[in-house]
Structure formats: structure tokens, C-alpha cells
Design an enzyme around this catalytic site. Structure first.
Site, short mmCIF file in Angstrom:
data_model
loop_
_atom_site.label_atom_id
_atom_site.label_comp_id
_atom_site.label_asym_id
_atom_site.label_seq_id
_atom_site.Cartn_x
_atom_site.Cartn_y
_atom_site.Cartn_z
N THR A 160 0.88 -1.19 0.00
CA THR A 160 0.00 0.00 0.00
C THR A 160 0.91 1.23 0.00
OG1 THR A 160 -0.27 -0.20 2.39
CG2 THR A 160 -2.04 -1.07 1.03
N LYS A 186 4.23 -6.75 3.95
CA LYS A 186 3.94 -5.36 3.58
C LYS A 186 3.71 -4.61 4.87
CE LYS A 186 0.57 -3.27 3.39
NZ LYS A 186 -0.14 -2.32 4.34
N THR A 197 1.55 -8.69 13.18
CA THR A 197 2.11 -7.52 12.50
C THR A 197 1.23 -7.16 11.34
OG1 THR A 197 3.96 -6.60 11.35
CG2 THR A 197 3.48 -8.90 10.90
N GLU A 284 6.77 4.94 7.49
CA GLU A 284 6.36 6.14 6.75
C GLU A 284 7.26 7.32 7.12
OE1 GLU A 284 1.69 5.11 5.81
OE2 GLU A 284 2.19 6.05 7.71
N ASN A 407 0.52 11.12 6.04
CA ASN A 407 -0.69 10.86 6.81
C ASN A 407 -1.58 12.07 7.02
OD1 ASN A 407 -0.47 8.01 7.40
ND2 ASN A 407 1.46 8.62 8.36
N SER A 412 -8.43 10.83 -0.46
CA SER A 412 -8.75 10.60 -1.87
C SER A 412 -7.68 11.15 -2.79
CB SER A 412 -10.08 11.22 -2.21
OG SER A 412 -10.04 12.60 -1.92
#
Lengths: 412, 412
Positions: A160, A186, A197, A284, A407, A412
Site C-alpha cells: 500500500t 507489507k 504484524t 512512513e 498521513n 482521496s
């Protein structure tokens, strides 16, 4: 958690060469669940007799696929796996459960097995209905394509916000016979696994009874995936599963496992640790991988909690992003863990240099080597609590503007 | 946590007009502990008979001033207070304890009282020795200047990364006599108070025995400072103290307090809540104040834990920074709290609009009013767990690039 592309993590590692695992057939495909022109379905088919182990999120609001797989695991047998990315099918009520049932029924029909031998996992946005017809409609084509190949494409199809695909392979011997363990994972954000996880799937051609497989997987996850955190947020979809096809010809493994699996356990733990560290490396916004070792706690559990408190502290993580060996924030994070600690026995090292000992800064402390260490991609923090013999090691990444960018942008 | 100037929070409130509290003499001064040309010492002198209450951080590695004040509190009497900013005197070993003893001895000498009637607090960088001689040397001049004035200058002198000074005042009646309660606070980062908070000092001219005062303060803090969080990091210096000079002439208050203090408790709670919300409004990098109300949990304690799990979630806080009413992340944060929750009974509202009910998105959900609400400075999240009658409300702020800027920059 959004699906747009982000720059590849500077901590990325290349995907290793991944040989096929005898007995495991794999394919990827497009169902356009959320992304366009991107593979978002990954399927595996296993031969009759394949055993399975799994560990799942302890989040109290798990996704429908987690509940499906947790229930299916009771049978201990697996014939198929369907994983989707783009929509996690979490907080989708009865519609979500129906999506799982329909998906498993269709996969079981294609493979000629029971729905309870089909395992499911999904990752992506929470709270939106997964388009069941698109997924179910895509399954015949995906399963028609399964072949005994490596997991490279599979590793990509389950991504993702991941910026690089994650895989690991080891071989082990069981009673003199060589077997293979291959795994993919992932995960990038919402990473604070609790007994499990993000999504990770492993397969082996070893023939291992489900109870023994489960015990090994649980123990391995406790030392790997459960020792990483990106942002302290425990996902509703965390899933690790290990499939054992039994294609290899080795001496029989008893239900309780035992000494015959010693080398297998070693190899499994290495695969799990490789994958877990890749998830931390793809945290991230991550610019630095941080290893936190805590020794001298009253118990190993206490050491783990203290290490996690340091790893989850926004102030520690931003200090490291700023290349500041700010031991004051480490002291704070030790103290807030709520575990036994005595400020005046505490010692702290960064990059192997003891900066603080027994409650104060080291006399004549020279910051130069520590500053140099902090500029690197991998930062090592060692904390000795000075009370007992409990120890633990965890890994995390720094907290940077990249995390906010990823984040704080609209879904969208 | 650095001392440089940051833009004033868009959530800032003006300092109210602060009348003197009869009996309390206050002054500020410069000791150049860390900052140049900035007031960094605040002192108060109290008349004989002043009682005191205090609550302190539960961080296991508290600062030397916290230990000093916690011990001094056993006497229940106060004659002086010395607060410094720029250096927290935390993790400074024996040197830190000596700084406290020397400071209290000098203040006691000046005021003609016992060192144990002097209370201390410090805020600022952790792990560096506080320059004792500078501080002790500054005390005669500071105490020579004390006067019965309002707390405006005091509120400024205790700031570190705060972008605005924080104060609140209320009056109350005790047996028909009007008394004043005034308080100041500092705090912006490392905010996740646990039974206490950042530095906050309150004073009243009421005459209240120490045990009754302590009970009121503890209860009030549980509902105010203990219901805010900026970054989940619990400081090593959290301190709230309330001094009661007894200058007001009202009927005698018994040691156990009781009904006569009902209006005083109301006013005290209002001052504490005002100050706590100002700290949340000045959270490092804050652009939005977030109110999180949890109802329907199995107990109030469970509701508080769930609310704090939402308030501390980096994914929820970045979503709000991005003006995204991402209820999926709220579901995740409810689930990761580890408290009883049933995904299929959960309901979530933002800005008073129910978006998700009983495990799924509301049919025909119209995002328009929610999107408008998210663009404002104050965001309201309501979560109904659907299991019991436990409820709690907490406040936090969003997580923005400003937090990374402030905390990712090098200390010096």
C-alpha cells in the site's frame, strides 16, 4: 495510508532472489478494488495436506478477513490464500463478513476444497465497503494463472504505502533434508504489532504438523514483528501466516515439534527478522533505522516495555530525525514506561559511546563520535537500567516531515 | 523543547486580567540559567500559616526539584516557591540534589523559615547541570522585589517553548466570604500528564487545611490536566501546586473539607480546566484543538483509556491536521486501547454528525457538514462504545509539521 506514490525509503533493501517453494503456486492479478492499472490481488494455492499457522492483531476492532482467518485456522489445513490491497475490509459490518464468505466460497469452488481451507487478508483504507463482485469476479482468472514461481510479484501486489517490496528466504535442514522457507511482508504505517504484524505470508515445503508450526511461528513473531514499531498505532488487519506444503521428503515431525525442528526454527526466525526489519526500514517518512537495546531491567518483559516506550516516544524520534543525541528525552521515555527504573542507576549509550551513567552525564563526555554516529542511516541506542538481568531489543524509525506529509494528506 | 521563539499558536487565548491574591507576594528575575536577557526565575513568598497541596509526575525518572517538593509537601506548610526555566535539573545526579538543597536554604534564609517550607520546580533541558551559583546568587534580588501583584510576569517567566502565557482566575464563596483562586501554567510539548502535568501554580487567599486542599487539587487535576495530551510523552518535571494563604476571613474549614468547600471546588476546577486547555491549545505545532468524548464504555476508567488512545494516535492526529474525518483511524485507536470494545456496536460522530454506527458507515452519509467542521480550529469527536455507561472527555491537538520543526531541530 493513502495509495499515492512516495519516494523510495533511503533505508530500502533490494528484494532477494526468491526461488519457488515446492508445492506453492502463486499468482497476482487486478481487481481494481481501489487502484487502477495496479495489481491488487495475490493468490496462493497449496496441495492437499498443507498445514498452516497464523498470528493476528490483538486490536479489539479487527477486520472481517482477520476474523475469517482466525476461525479458519482452527482446522489447521490450508488450500488457498487470497490477499487484496487498497481496501482493508475493516469496520464494514455484515457486508464485510459477506465479502469474506463469498470470496472464500468462490476460491474453494475453483480449488475444489472447503471454504474453511481458504485464508483471507486485506490491507488498505478502513471503513469503506470492499467491492465484492469485482474481487469475486477476478478470482477465476487469478487462480487460473497460479504457478510454482517465486514471490516477487506477490510481494509487490500486497503493497500500500510501502515504498519497496519486502521478501526473505532461508534454507534449513530437517533430519538431513534441505527445506526452503520464503516469506513476503507489507507494512509502512500503522505499525505497532501486538502478537502479530502487518501482512506477512511465509511458505515452506517442510511437512510440519499444525500445532508445531503454530508454536514456532508465535515464538518467532514475538522476537521479530512484535519488536518493531513505526508509530505506536496497532493495525486492525495485522496478519502473519506460515504455510507448510509438505512437498519435501524428510523424517516425520511429531505434532509437538521438538529437536528435529531446531535448524528450521533458526531459519524461520531469520526470515521473520529480515521481514520485520524491512517493515521498520519502510516506516512512513523514515530516514533512519533505530535499534534500541535495553539491558539490566527487572525482567525481559519489563525491558521490552521500556524499549517500546523509547521507540514510541515522538520526542525521541524527532530528536533522532534532527540528529540530536538528546539523552534527556531517552531518560523521560524510560521513566514514563511505568516499569521499575532508578534514575540514579541508569546508563545510556548512543553508537556505543556511554554518554550518561548512574544518573548523570559522564565526566568529560566528548560528543564528537556520537554526533558522527547520529549522521548515519542506522542509529543504536543502548540503555542499561542497572536493576536486573532482563533485556530486550526493538527497532523503529525516526519521525520526520515525511510522516506528516503521508498521513496528513486527504485520503482521496 | 528548545528555547527559540516560535509563532504564537493560532489557538492562543489572551491572558485574563489577574488581580493579586491577598497574602501572595510574587516577583520575577534573571539568573541567565540558559536564556540571555529573559526572565527565567519566578519566586513567591507566602505568609506564615499558608497551606500547600501538590501533585507530581508519575514518571519513574523525576527531576530533583520534583523529589524535593514531594518530600517538602509532607509538612503541608509553605513560605516560598522558586521556579526556574531553561534547565529542568533532571538526570543531574547528586549535583542536581545539591542545587535544590542550596536553593531552598538560601530562600529560607531570606524569608526566615525552614528549607522544607520552600517549594521548587524547574523546566527546560534535561541532563545538563543547572548553574547553582547563578541561581542562588540571583535569589536575594528576586525576593527583595516580591510584591502583592498579579501573576502576569510570573506566567511569562516560566515559559519554555510556550508561545503564549497561561493564566486563569475565579472567585468563590466560603461561608459567605469571597475568596480568589488564581493560577498560571506552562507547557507545550512532552505533555501527557499522569496524575499531574507540566508546571502549574495556583494560589488562593482561602484558609484551608492541607489535607482538604490536597484532596481538592488531586480530584481537580484528574478531571483537567490528566485529561489532556499533546504527544503522549510524560514529562519528568510535571508539577501542580496550590497555595492557600488564609488571608481571607471566612468560617473555619475542617481538615476534611466538606460541604463548605463546594463552591471553592467548583471555582478551583474551572481554573484547572482553563489552564489545562491552554496547555493543549499551545501544544507544539498545534493548529487545531481536539475534544474527544467517549461514552458507553464499561467503566469511566475504560472510557478514559480509549479516549487517550485516540488522542495519542499519530494517525488520528495527522488525519485531523489534514482536515480528514478519517473514522477508520478512530476505529483503529479504539481497538488498540485494549479495553472492552465491540466493533459492531461502535458509533462515531465528528462535529455532532454520526458517520458510523454499529460497525459500519451510516447509510446515505453526507460528508459535507463534517468537512466544514474539520476546517475549523476546534474539532469534536464523539465515540459511543455501546457497551455500558462509562464516559470520559479528553483534549489534545493535531500533529503537524510544526511539531517536527520544533522537536527535530538541534538543542543548541
Amino acid at each position: 495510508m493513502a495509495g499515492q506514490a512516495h519516494p523510495v525509503s533511503p533505508l530500502a533493501l533490494p528484494l532477494p532472489e526468491m526461488p519457488p517453494v515446492p508445492g506453492v503456486r502463486v499468482a497476482t492479478g487486478m481487481a481494481e478494488i481501489r487502484y487502477r492499472a495496479r495489481e491488487d490481488v495475490m493468490a496462493m494455492a497449496f496441495p492437499a495436506g498443507t498445514t498452516v499457522a497464523g498470528v493476528f492483531t490483538k486490536n479489539r476492532c479487527p477486520g472481517a478477513p482477520v476474523e475469517w482467518s482466525r476461525a479458519a485456522l482452527k482446522g489447521g489445513k490450508a488450500r488457498g490464500l487470497v490477499v487484496t490491497s487498497g481496501n482493508s475490509n475493516v469496520f464494514t459490518g455484515r457486508a464485510g463478513r459477506e465479502t469474506c464468505a463469498r470470496t472464500a466460497e468462490e476460491a474453494a469452488r475453483i480449488l475444489g476444497c472447503k471454504p474453511r481451507e481458504i485464508f483471507l487478508a486485506s490491507t488498505g483504507v478502513i471503513g469503506e465497503r470492499l467491492p465484492t463482485e469485482k474481487l469475486v469476479g477476478a478470482l477465476p482468472k487469478v487462480f487460473a494463472a497460479v504457478a510454482e514461481t517465486g514471490f516477487e510479484a506477490a510481494a509487490r501486489a500486497i503493497m500500500t504505502t510501502d515504498t519497496f517490496p519486502k521478501g526473505a528466504v532461508r534454507t534449513a535442514t530437517i533430519g538431513g533434508t534441505t527445506v526452503t522457507i520464503a516469506g513476503i511482508a507489507k507494512g509502512s504505517g500503522m505499525i505497532a504489532p501486538d502478537m502479530a504484524t502487518m501482512l506477512s505470508f511465509l511458505a515452506t515445503d517442510a511437512k510440519i504438523p499444525a500445532p508445531a508450526l503454530q508454536a514456532l511461528l508465535k515464538k518467532g513473531c514475538d522476537r521479530s514483528f512484535n519488536c518493531i514499531t513505526v508509530d505506536s498505532d496497532t493495525s486492525t488487519s495485522d496478519t502473519v501466516m506460515l504455510f507448510a506444503t509438505g512437498a519435501a521428503k524428510h523424517p516425520r515431525v511429531p505434532a509437538e515439534g521438538g529437536a528435529i525442528l531446531k535448524d528450521f526454527a533458526r531459519a524461520l526466525n531469520e526470515v521473520l527478522m529480515d521481514l520485520a526489519l524491512m517493515v521498520a526500514r519502510d516506516g512512513e517518512g523514515a530516514q533512519k533505522l533505530i535499534r534500541i537495546e535495553v539491558t539490566g531491567a527487572v525482567t525481559a518483559r519489563s525491558a521490552h516495555r521500556i524499549a517500546m516506550s523509547i521507540a514510541n516516544s515522538p520526542l525521541v524520534k524527532t530528536a533522532i530525525a534532527g540528529e540530536d543525541a538528546n539523552w534527556g528525552r531517552i531518560v523521560m521515555a524510560v521513566g514514563k514506561a511505568g516499569e521499575p527504573a532508578d534514575r540514579d542507576r541508569l546508563s545510556i549509550a548512543v553508537g556505543g559511546v556511554w554518554m550518561a551513567r548512574e544518573g548523570g552525564v559522564v565526566d568529560g563526555y566528548d560528543e564528537t563520535p556520537v554526533v558522527a554516529h547520529m549522521k548515519g542511516r542506522e542509529v543504536e541506542i543502548t540503555v542499561d537500567i542497572g536493576l536486573g538481568r532482563g533485556k530486550a531489543t526493538v527497532w523503529t524509525c525516526d519521525l520526520t516531515h515525511g510522516y506528516i506529509d503521508i498521513n496528513g494528506s486527504y485520503r482521496s
